[in-house]
Scaffold this motif. Sequence first.
Motif, PDB file in Angstrom:
ATOM      1  N   ASP A 141      32.511  57.392 -15.593  1.00 21.42           N
ATOM      2  CA  ASP A 141      31.603  58.303 -14.898  1.00 21.42           C
ATOM      3  C   ASP A 141      32.073  58.354 -13.445  1.00 21.42           C
ATOM      4  N   SER A 142      31.943  59.506 -12.823  1.00 19.80           N
ATOM      5  CA  SER A 142      32.338  59.597 -11.414  1.00 19.80           C
ATOM      6  C   SER A 142      31.464  60.629 -10.706  1.00 19.80           C
ATOM      7  N   SER A 143      31.096  60.308  -9.480  1.00 15.57           N
ATOM      8  CA  SER A 143      30.257  61.218  -8.695  1.00 15.57           C
ATOM      9  C   SER A 143      30.176  60.733  -7.251  1.00 15.57           C
ATOM     10  N   GLU A 144      29.843  61.674  -6.366  1.00 22.86           N
ATOM     11  CA  GLU A 144      29.524  61.276  -4.995  1.00 22.86           C
ATOM     12  C   GLU A 144      28.127  60.679  -4.986  1.00 22.86           C
ATOM     13  N   LEU A 145      27.905  59.795  -4.044  1.00 21.41           N
ATOM     14  CA  LEU A 145      26.599  59.132  -3.938  1.00 21.41           C
ATOM     15  C   LEU A 145      25.480  60.134  -3.679  1.00 21.41           C
ATOM     16  N   SER A 146      25.743  61.118  -2.829  1.00 20.81           N
ATOM     17  CA  SER A 146      24.677  62.043  -2.422  1.00 20.81           C
ATOM     18  C   SER A 146      24.162  62.887  -3.590  1.00 20.81           C
ATOM     19  N   LEU A 147      24.978  62.952  -4.632  1.00 20.47           N
ATOM     20  CA  LEU A 147      24.552  63.764  -5.780  1.00 20.47           C
ATOM     21  C   LEU A 147      23.763  62.956  -6.799  1.00 20.47           C
ATOM     22  N   ARG A 148      23.667  61.668  -6.535  1.00 23.75           N
ATOM     23  CA  ARG A 148      23.033  60.803  -7.549  1.00 23.75           C
ATOM     24  C   ARG A 148      21.906  59.948  -6.949  1.00 23.75           C
ATOM     25  N   VAL A 149      21.135  60.545  -6.079  1.00 19.14           N
ATOM     26  CA  VAL A 149      20.066  59.760  -5.451  1.00 19.14           C
ATOM     27  C   VAL A 149      18.783  59.909  -6.267  1.00 19.14           C
ATOM     28  N   ARG A 150      18.295  58.821  -6.757  1.00 19.50           N
ATOM     29  CA  ARG A 150      17.000  58.801  -7.455  1.00 19.50           C
ATOM     30  C   ARG A 150      16.114  57.796  -6.724  1.00 19.50           C
ATOM     31  N   PRO A 151      15.125  58.301  -6.005  1.00 20.52           N
ATOM     32  CA  PRO A 151      14.320  57.399  -5.167  1.00 20.52           C
ATOM     33  C   PRO A 151      13.602  56.335  -5.990  1.00 20.52           C
ATOM     34  N   VAL A 152      13.318  55.242  -5.337  1.00 26.11           N
ATOM     35  CA  VAL A 152      12.531  54.188  -5.980  1.00 26.11           C
ATOM     36  C   VAL A 152      11.078  54.649  -6.033  1.00 26.11           C
ATOM     37  N   ALA A 153      10.268  53.893  -6.734  1.00 22.79           N
ATOM     38  CA  ALA A 153       8.840  54.228  -6.824  1.00 22.79           C
ATOM     39  C   ALA A 153       8.163  53.945  -5.489  1.00 22.79           C
ATOM     40  N   PRO A 154       7.316  54.846  -5.015  1.00 22.52           N
ATOM     41  CA  PRO A 154       6.561  54.563  -3.791  1.00 22.52           C
ATOM     42  C   PRO A 154       5.761  53.268  -3.944  1.00 22.52           C
ATOM     43  N   ALA A 155       5.721  52.490  -2.864  1.00 20.52           N
ATOM     44  CA  ALA A 155       5.076  51.172  -2.937  1.00 20.52           C
ATOM     45  C   ALA A 155       3.820  51.142  -2.066  1.00 20.52           C
ATOM     46  N   ASN A 156       2.954  50.212  -2.378  1.00 20.78           N
ATOM     47  CA  ASN A 156       1.750  49.936  -1.573  1.00 20.78           C
ATOM     48  C   ASN A 156       0.904  51.193  -1.332  1.00 20.78           C
ATOM     49  N   LEU A 157       0.522  51.844  -2.385  1.00 21.44           N
ATOM     50  CA  LEU A 157      -0.321  53.034  -2.237  1.00 21.44           C
ATOM     51  C   LEU A 157      -1.691  52.666  -1.662  1.00 21.44           C
ATOM     52  N   THR A 158      -2.130  53.441  -0.708  1.00 21.68           N
ATOM     53  CA  THR A 158      -3.489  53.298  -0.189  1.00 21.68           C
ATOM     54  C   THR A 158      -4.070  54.697  -0.013  1.00 21.68           C
ATOM     55  N   SER A 159      -5.365  54.756   0.199  1.00 21.29           N
ATOM     56  CA  SER A 159      -5.981  56.070   0.352  1.00 21.29           C
ATOM     57  C   SER A 159      -7.108  56.014   1.382  1.00 21.29           C
ATOM     58  N   VAL A 160      -7.306  57.152   2.011  1.00 23.13           N
ATOM     59  CA  VAL A 160      -8.482  57.346   2.871  1.00 23.13           C
ATOM     60  C   VAL A 160      -9.291  58.455   2.188  1.00 23.13           C
ATOM     61  N   VAL A 161     -10.437  58.090   1.684  1.00 24.29           N
ATOM     62  CA  VAL A 161     -11.173  58.979   0.782  1.00 24.29           C
ATOM     63  C   VAL A 161     -12.302  59.675   1.512  1.00 24.29           C
ATOM     64  N   ARG A 162     -12.453  60.961   1.248  1.00 21.47           N
ATOM     65  CA  ARG A 162     -13.592  61.738   1.728  1.00 21.47           C
ATOM     66  C   ARG A 162     -14.228  62.420   0.517  1.00 21.47           C
ATOM     67  N   ALA A 163     -15.157  63.327   0.771  1.00 19.80           N
ATOM     68  CA  ALA A 163     -15.874  63.941  -0.357  1.00 19.80           C
ATOM     69  C   ALA A 163     -15.010  64.955  -1.091  1.00 19.80           C
ATOM     70  N   TRP A 164     -14.304  65.770  -0.340  1.00 17.28           N
ATOM     71  CA  TRP A 164     -13.586  66.886  -0.943  1.00 17.28           C
ATOM     72  C   TRP A 164     -12.076  66.726  -0.879  1.00 17.28           C
ATOM     73  N   ASN A 165     -11.600  65.686  -0.213  1.00 21.04           N
ATOM     74  CA  ASN A 165     -10.148  65.453  -0.139  1.00 21.04           C
ATOM     75  C   ASN A 165      -9.894  63.985   0.159  1.00 21.04           C
ATOM     76  N   ALA A 166      -8.636  63.608   0.066  1.00 22.73           N
ATOM     77  CA  ALA A 166      -8.268  62.225   0.344  1.00 22.73           C
ATOM     78  C   ALA A 166      -6.847  62.202   0.891  1.00 22.73           C
ATOM     79  N   THR A 167      -6.598  61.288   1.783  1.00 29.38           N
ATOM     80  CA  THR A 167      -5.236  61.097   2.294  1.00 29.38           C
ATOM     81  C   THR A 167      -4.616  59.938   1.528  1.00 29.38           C
TER      82      THR A 167
END
Lengths: 922, 202
Positions: A302-328
């Motif tokens: 297999d061969s490729s440039e690095l920039s063509l094969r970027v698969r991000p890791v899973a986002p870590a440490n999810l948090t939220s700021v919750v309101r009634a109709w939306n959340a950050t």
Amino acid sequence: CIMCIYITLNYLFLTVCLCVHVFFFFSVPTVPQQVSLSPNLETQQLTLSWLGGESTTFDIMILRTELNETVFYETVSVTADKISGQHQWNWTSVEPLECTSLSVQIRSRDGQTTSDWSDTHILPGMDLPSNKDSQMFPQDRVVSVGTNTTFCCIVEEGLGFGSIRYRDLVMNVTRLSRRSYAMTQINQGPSGVTGTNVFCSSDEKTLLNGAVVFVGYPPLPSDLVCETHDLVSAVCQWNRGRDTHLYGKKRKTYYTLNGRYFTHTHTHTFMNQKWSACSLAQWDGNFTLVARNLLGQYSLTDSSELSLRVRPVAPANLTSVVRAWNATLLWQWKHRGYDSLALICQVELTSHWHTTTRTFSGVGLRSVIVLDLRPDEDYSIKVRCGVQQNFWNWGDWSGPLAFRTSIDIPDAPDVWMWIERDNTGRLMWKPLTHRESHGQITGYEVTLWSPDENIQHTETLPQSICTVPINLTHISTTGSSSNKVIATVIAKNAAGVSPPASIVMPLRWTDPPAVSRTAYMDGGFPLSWQSDANASCGYVVEWHDASCQQDCAVEWIKVAAENTNISAQSENFQPGVRYTLSLYSCSSEVPQLLQRWEGYMEELVPSSSVPHLSSNQQDSNIKLSWGEIPLVSRRGFLLGYHIYLNNGSQLMLLANVSDPTSRSYTVKGLPVGSYKFTVKAYTSAGEDTGATVSISLESYNNILFSIVARVKKAFYPDIPEPKLAGDWSRTQGPLDVKPSPHSMVHIVEEPEWDSSKEALVVIPEEDEDEDETGDEPVDTDEPTSLRYYNQVIDDRPIRPRFPDSSASSASSLDSARTDVTYTGIQTSGNSLGYRPQMQPGSLSQDMASFGGYQPQCSWHLDSPVEAEESGGLAPSLGSPTSVASTQFLLPDSGSKEQPEGKGQGSSSATTWFHNLLSSAKP
Amino acid sequence: MADRRTRGMTGTEPSRTTAARAAAIAEQLHHECALLLELFRKKESLSPDLTVADGRLVTVPPPSSQLDTRDKLWRLHSALLQCRSLLERAITKEEEELGGAEKGDYQSQRKTVRDRLSLLLANTGELLKATDGTAVLTPSLEGLEIDGPTILFEVKLWIYRIFKELDYWTKTAITTLQGLPSVTAKERGRTTAVRRRRSTRR
């Protein structure tokens, strides 16, 4: 050497010698010398090497030493090594070389001339007497699927051979020596995890020894793909391909990636395929994977440039700021390189098992605002990202984050009203759903406001209430000059109060417009109407069970002003129930009733027959009369009535009365005789079971003198009805005479019939079967068997406010019992003190089993308590009459002298006597 | 195998409850061993009509009627300890040499037997401690063929023999534990109680 000696010693025979010498010199090859044997036990290959002079052709003979059996005997061409002068030839044995000793001899060949055989060289087997133990060969062999393998078993010294089994299959064997036996398994299939066992057992079935063979495949991986998560290193994964069937540390497949050996690879299963992955510290544009096992190897690149094969890791440490109709939503990245990476992220939102996905993008994205949430809802949220430029693949999902949105004020309730005929009303609203509540509803606040008088009344209600009665009469008579009142409802929860929902209520009942019909189709009642200019805020379509009289379940739907047709749908619609659907216009004023429909979800046959079916002779004709089937029993739009002549075993259709409002039919031209008529109402679904009445035509004079009525114990007094004398059409009494045994056919045959001398005798019918069994009516006073009903008897509460109450109050009896019913008899309204036939204290029980002549107790206001509570709201019942001196007090109806279920005769006799008395009055 | 046990004070009667419980565990283990052997034979296509010669792998002093409760228990405990060492080695070797990644009935049963054997050992150890009053010393595994053979068929036979050995010693354990004075007394007590109840009824 022999030739030389020969020449020297026999000089005289020189010529012969020379000849011999010449022959020897040109024709006898050299006997192979220095023969050596080199076995390769794994490959079962035996390497023979020897010195053979100039010869290039040799005969090779291999025997099993012990039994002197030839294993191999062929002529082969072998050239000598130029340097060493040695000849070398390889032979592969079918059997493992350990199985038994082999003897090898070689001779040189030159055409037809051969040298002598070399000395015998023996490759000793493991079956030599010095090796006493049982053995089996080969051991732990690894072979490809489809190959043949020969196994041999050397039996322990002193034991007898039994069998060789491949798995559990006993094989055919070949004896190789005194103690050695062999068998061959051809075209072997793949082994199980721990290999395939071969068992050698003695003649006493004792396991002697065995071997394991591993039959499998060389590796065949595919789909090598490398990508980076941290923008530096490489993670490569590949499909392991088919199962090699080779397990265990010596036989499993080993992998190298770019020459680096991996003892452990991360393995997972996806789509029923096994995948492996491993990492390299640095991205090297070209990747080579080599898979090896004991049966072979396979390479992938297999061969490729690095920039063509970027698969991000899973986002870590999810948090939220919750309101009634939306959340950050916020998260973190493990790698600093992501700060400058243009990312596109998916946010997956799940609530109540419903999932939606929203997409966001940005450089180094690590927070998003998720809009359009609903208050007081549970959500689960997760995120994954990819790179915006040269998108390769989505990264892994983050772990889920659960939260609940804050509460908010409720939505305004959906409010409607209901006005009764008596100008009472109800204010109703639909309970707020969870989505409309925005938090636990704590209650409602209802405000009534008269705009002219500016009088306001507010009431707070618990959250379980969604309807309140409103006495509009009271409002209209307490000072308001307006003809309307504005009702406002607000819902409350912990966050506050909802916007007000208002409706303008009229203070008076308005008569409905003409009713049209609507046919249910496609899951609803299709309704359409002309646009109304006053409907500034649209329309309200309301529906309810048409037969309902009190506290009806009302449903409604609000329709936008631009719509002029809908399909009224409800999961509460039931077949056989008539629904009234009303269209109101919505404006700032009182809703105006514009249109009204009636319809059935599905029409059924009537559940009861026509009530009060009676027959009456008019001259030479017979007039059949009946009452109206209660609305609730019609179960469809009545289309008419079928009139049948009933001869006991079959019905003959006489007429189809197609006017559903008709209540009578006159049968004309019948001769003297006895008849039974059955009347069946019908809807589009068919006709009901039918009510039957019998009648006998005889001479009027004969009636008076031939009636033999036996009144055994009691009489029901007739309610005085002075107009009945001589008017048979209004009052009919059952005359206790037996019907003429004539059949219809016989009656027709009688030529003369003097109507002036004939009179009508009505014989009440229980049913057709009883009609034929009862030769003699049995006198009885048992109320439940009298079958003497009054038209206005009704055991249901009077509901004068309901528009159809007058119609529905006419009958409460099961007309399917086909009793003769007298429509002209009035009910005694002052019967409170006159219940001679009732057992003290048994009023309610008798009422419940209502089936006899109980005019005195049939009125629900008989109960003093009820009468008091209802405030005399039953004016529609017959006006009370005094106890007439002509009425008889009836003895106990429960006398044991009365046979059960035989009340017909008594009823007839009593009624006849009643009629007789009535007709005798001036 | 050398006897490393420290003879000490005169043994007390083992706990009735522990002895009864240990006997029950041994019975359960014996049943599970039989199932494990059956699964092994099935997995390896070892026909039931083939006889596999026994070979003792566990070495303990010979049984004798002269042995007291304490010695009987120690002998049993020692044998079971050896069985566990052999079993654990067998499991490791089987997985290494023959591949044991798959999780089937056999593997599950093998784990069950291992866990049950540990439970039985804990109970026999407790009994020993109660009898001896001292801590139970681990018997020496010297001389035990703990490494096993290298030829895979022999490895399989070795494993099979370990299972058979365990089967044998669980049977022995049942006999020994049920024969302990405490258990016997308990049974006797039960019998007496029943008789008493019966006689009372009369």
